[in-house]
Design a protein around this motif. Structure first.
Motif, PDB file in Angstrom:
ATOM      1  N   LEU A  70       0.833  -1.221   0.015  1.00 31.75           N
ATOM      2  CA  LEU A  70      -0.022  -0.141   0.025  1.00 31.75           C
ATOM      3  C   LEU A  70       1.020   1.218  -0.060  1.00 31.75           C
ATOM      4  N   LYS A  71       0.404   2.267  -0.553  1.00 36.96           N
ATOM      5  CA  LYS A  71       1.219   3.462  -0.690  1.00 36.96           C
ATOM      6  C   LYS A  71       0.833   4.713   0.295  1.00 36.96           C
ATOM      7  N   PHE A  72       1.744   5.373   0.574  1.00 37.89           N
ATOM      8  CA  PHE A  72       1.386   6.415   1.978  1.00 37.89           C
ATOM      9  C   PHE A  72       2.236   7.573   1.429  1.00 37.89           C
ATOM     10  N   TYR A  73       1.760   8.897   1.593  1.00 40.30           N
ATOM     11  CA  TYR A  73       2.604   9.964   1.772  1.00 40.30           C
ATOM     12  C   TYR A  73       2.891   9.978   2.981  1.00 40.30           C
ATOM     13  N   VAL A  74       4.395  10.206   3.050  1.00 39.04           N
ATOM     14  CA  VAL A  74       5.091  10.478   4.627  1.00 39.04           C
ATOM     15  C   VAL A  74       5.335  12.069   4.794  1.00 39.04           C
ATOM     16  N   ASP A  75       4.911  12.489   5.799  1.00 39.32           N
ATOM     17  CA  ASP A  75       5.224  13.920   6.060  1.00 39.32           C
ATOM     18  C   ASP A  75       6.147  14.189   7.073  1.00 39.32           C
ATOM     19  N   TRP A  76       7.517  13.971   6.451  1.00 42.53           N
ATOM     20  CA  TRP A  76       8.431  13.904   7.419  1.00 42.53           C
ATOM     21  C   TRP A  76       8.766  15.592   7.628  1.00 42.53           C
ATOM     22  N   LEU A  77       8.190  16.553   6.687  1.00 39.25           N
ATOM     23  CA  LEU A  77       8.694  18.087   6.961  1.00 39.25           C
ATOM     24  C   LEU A  77       7.797  18.525   8.312  1.00 39.25           C
TER      25      LEU A  77
ATOM     26  N   GLU B   4      -6.716  15.718   6.017  1.00 37.32           N
ATOM     27  CA  GLU B   4      -6.226  16.044   4.561  1.00 37.32           C
ATOM     28  C   GLU B   4      -5.382  14.828   4.246  1.00 37.32           C
ATOM     29  N   LEU B   5      -4.339  14.658   4.946  1.00 34.07           N
ATOM     30  CA  LEU B   5      -3.485  13.434   4.550  1.00 34.07           C
ATOM     31  C   LEU B   5      -4.212  12.247   4.619  1.00 34.07           C
ATOM     32  N   THR B   6      -5.060  11.972   5.607  1.00 39.76           N
ATOM     33  CA  THR B   6      -5.893  10.700   5.375  1.00 39.76           C
ATOM     34  C   THR B   6      -6.713  10.580   4.091  1.00 39.76           C
ATOM     35  N   ASN B   7      -7.388  11.514   3.459  1.00 38.07           N
ATOM     36  CA  ASN B   7      -7.965  11.635   2.193  1.00 38.07           C
ATOM     37  C   ASN B   7      -7.045  11.412   1.241  1.00 38.07           C
ATOM     38  N   ARG B   8      -5.860  12.009   1.164  1.00 34.42           N
ATOM     39  CA  ARG B   8      -4.511  11.856   0.301  1.00 34.42           C
ATOM     40  C   ARG B   8      -4.370  10.357  -0.004  1.00 34.42           C
ATOM     41  N   ASN B   9      -4.150   9.621   1.229  1.00 34.96           N
ATOM     42  CA  ASN B   9      -3.726   8.291   1.193  1.00 34.96           C
ATOM     43  C   ASN B   9      -4.907   7.550   0.912  1.00 34.96           C
ATOM     44  N   ILE B  10      -6.137   7.723   0.939  1.00 37.46           N
ATOM     45  CA  ILE B  10      -7.159   6.792   0.454  1.00 37.46           C
ATOM     46  C   ILE B  10      -7.210   7.182  -0.963  1.00 37.46           C
ATOM     47  N   ALA B  11      -7.085   8.395  -1.341  1.00 39.46           N
ATOM     48  CA  ALA B  11      -7.246   8.463  -2.938  1.00 39.46           C
ATOM     49  C   ALA B  11      -6.018   7.831  -3.823  1.00 39.46           C
ATOM     50  N   LEU B  12      -4.686   7.811  -3.024  1.00 38.84           N
ATOM     51  CA  LEU B  12      -3.474   7.078  -3.483  1.00 38.84           C
ATOM     52  C   LEU B  12      -3.774   5.755  -3.573  1.00 38.84           C
ATOM     53  N   ASN B  13      -4.691   5.005  -3.049  1.00 40.14           N
ATOM     54  CA  ASN B  13      -4.736   3.752  -3.134  1.00 40.14           C
ATOM     55  C   ASN B  13      -6.068   3.155  -3.715  1.00 40.14           C
ATOM     56  N   PHE B  14      -7.152   4.025  -3.525  1.00 38.69           N
ATOM     57  CA  PHE B  14      -8.406   3.774  -3.868  1.00 38.69           C
ATOM     58  C   PHE B  14      -9.224   5.087  -4.395  1.00 38.69           C
ATOM     59  N   GLU B  15      -8.623   5.583  -5.340  1.00 47.42           N
ATOM     60  CA  GLU B  15      -9.041   6.848  -5.997  1.00 47.42           C
ATOM     61  C   GLU B  15     -10.720   6.803  -6.541  1.00 47.42           C
ATOM     62  N   GLY B  16     -11.459   7.638  -5.923  1.00 50.49           N
ATOM     63  CA  GLY B  16     -12.823   7.708  -6.281  1.00 50.49           C
ATOM     64  C   GLY B  16     -13.766   6.672  -5.540  1.00 50.49           C
ATOM     65  N   ASP B  17     -12.990   5.824  -4.607  1.00 53.48           N
ATOM     66  CA  ASP B  17     -14.056   4.941  -3.696  1.00 53.48           C
ATOM     67  C   ASP B  17     -14.960   5.635  -2.934  1.00 53.48           C
ATOM     68  N   LYS B  18     -16.194   5.172  -2.953  1.00 52.57           N
ATOM     69  CA  LYS B  18     -16.883   5.983  -1.999  1.00 52.57           C
ATOM     70  C   LYS B  18     -17.259   5.427  -0.868  1.00 52.57           C
ATOM     71  N   ARG B  19     -16.611   4.345  -0.228  1.00 49.85           N
ATOM     72  CA  ARG B  19     -16.811   3.754   0.942  1.00 49.85           C
ATOM     73  C   ARG B  19     -16.170   4.564   2.055  1.00 49.85           C
ATOM     74  N   HIS B  20     -15.364   5.326   1.814  1.00 50.07           N
ATOM     75  CA  HIS B  20     -14.663   6.292   2.897  1.00 50.07           C
ATOM     76  C   HIS B  20     -15.280   7.552   2.887  1.00 50.07           C
ATOM     77  N   GLU B  21     -15.074   8.137   4.103  1.00 46.05           N
ATOM     78  CA  GLU B  21     -15.376   9.418   4.486  1.00 46.05           C
ATOM     79  C   GLU B  21     -14.718   9.869   5.875  1.00 46.05           C
ATOM     80  N   ALA B  22     -14.156  10.990   5.804  1.00 44.66           N
ATOM     81  CA  ALA B  22     -13.397  11.425   6.785  1.00 44.66           C
ATOM     82  C   ALA B  22     -14.012  12.615   7.558  1.00 44.66           C
TER      83      ALA B  22
END
Length: 390
Positions: free
Chosen positions: A187-194, A254-272
């Protein structure tokens, strides 16, 4: 090298290889001793015991070696090589499906005060002691040599762990990259080390996220304190019918939504939802049959233990009230001062208060790339329970 002499009898814990010298154990120290200095620790008779970094505070010396050795480039290379070999032996390093792992875990790798996490081609280094901060460039140089072709960059991130240091500034001390996408179990994840918490990602929940995936099929999942949405992404891959992620931080959402989109773009099962956890649980209906409670540390020191346990009890009580019969609760504590027994008692109290029948399915802990030094039981900080709730 400067010297510290211990009070009579205070060497006993060191003779059992515990890697800390407490300030109350010190009888005498060189007058010009400064934070971050390397020191030789001696008995009151002058016999050598250990060498380590000195720092004013309750933990006065963090031991680097119980042998009288030079702390130089060869020392750092040896320790880093040993750490890498451990990760190779457990199948974490050099895994094509996983380039996210902890390479150095402080006392667990005989390098107290130092954390190094690897995210694809970037190693993020974090100092928890002034001594490690002062050695950061030498350590980074040896890190690049030991890791070879595995990494291109070393990012130093200690502004939050050593905020009192005047010369503290996060940034690359080797290389540089804007590519912050890492792979964990495919699975892909954005890592915000900044700007992110810790080194940018909670590597220590990798195995527990994998376990959650196995329980997610067909479930309505609530991920509290979601931060990067790690548990949510795994639940989605596991076949959850819906996943709700909750955090009080808008940046986390915002980061959660980006990670969901990175792996499951357009999937309506998720809401934050950007919401306080207790408020969300109070208002939530009884719609969830899988809940994850992974809050930040409720207790940073022993003085906060009592209130922390009350907080864990209250939080889990709310979850027990809301979860569907036959539901599964993943609940965690990452507070080092909260023992396994403390945490279990808090959760059991919550279950009794809620009047639910509860079975333990799993007792969880930190993964193998966060090893616990057998002489340093304080290193076992992550506790978790997977519970079946009738």
């Amino acid at each position: 090298m400067k010297k510290i002499y211990l009070k009579r009898g205070k060497e006993e814990s060191l003779l059992r290889f515990h890697p800390w010298v407490f300030s109350g154990a010190i009888q005498q120290a060189d007058e010009d001793l400064k934070d971050g200095d390397l020191v030789r620790v001696l008995t009151n008779h002058g016999d050598f015991i250990a060498v380590g970094h000195f720092q004013m505070g309750s933990i006065a010396v963090r031991v680097l070696s119980f042998r009288d050795v030079a702390i130089d480039a060869d020392f750092w290379a040896s320790r880093l090589t040993s750490a890498l070999k451990v990760r190779q032996s457990i199948g974490i390093a050099d895994n094509p499906q996983n380039n996210t792992y902890r390479l150095v875990h402080g006392e667990g790798d005989n390098l107290p005060g130092l954390i190094i996490d690897v995210y694809d081609r970037t190693a993020v280094m974090q100092a928890h002691s002034i001594g490690m901060h002062l050695c950061r460039k030498e350590i980074a140089e040896q890190l690049v040599k030991v890791m070879g072709q595995r990494i291109d960059n070393v990012y130093y991130k200690s502004e939050t762990t050593l905020p009192f240091m005047d010369d503290m500034e996060n940034g690359f001390i080797y290389g540089g990259s804007d590519d912050n996408v890492a792979l964990e179990n495919g699975l892909k994840f954005y890592v915000d080390w900044l700007r992110g918490q810790k080194t940018g990602f909670f590597v220590d929940q990798r195995d527990n996220r994998s376990l959650l995936e196995k329980y997610s099929a067909g479930k309505s999942v609530l991920n509290m304190f979601c931060y990067t949405g790690g548990f949510s992404v795994y639940a989605m891959r596991g076949g959850a019918k819906l996943v709700h992620s909750v955090d009080s931080s808008a940046k986390a959402i915002e980061l959660t939504n980006r990670n969901i989109a990175l792996n499951f773009e357009g999937d309506k099962r998720h809401e934050a939802f950007c919401e306080d956890a207790f408020k969300y649980l109070e208002q939530a209906g009884n719609n969830y049959d899988l809940i994850i409670l992974d809050p930040p540390a409720f207790a940073k020191h022993r003085g906060a233990l009592h209130n922390a346990l009350k907080g864990y009890t209250r939080l889990n009580n709310k979850a027990f009230q809301k979860i569907q019969p036959g539901g599964i609760l993943f609940t965690f504590s990452c507070s080092q001062v909260v023992t396994k027994d403390h945490f279990r008692n808090a959760v059991f109290t919550a279950a009794a208060q809620a009047g639910r029948k509860v079975r333990i399915l799993h007792q969880l802990h930190q993964p193998a790339d966060h090893p616990i030094n057998i002489y340093h039981p304080e290193g076992e900080y992550l506790k978790g329970l997977v519970l079946f709730v009738e």
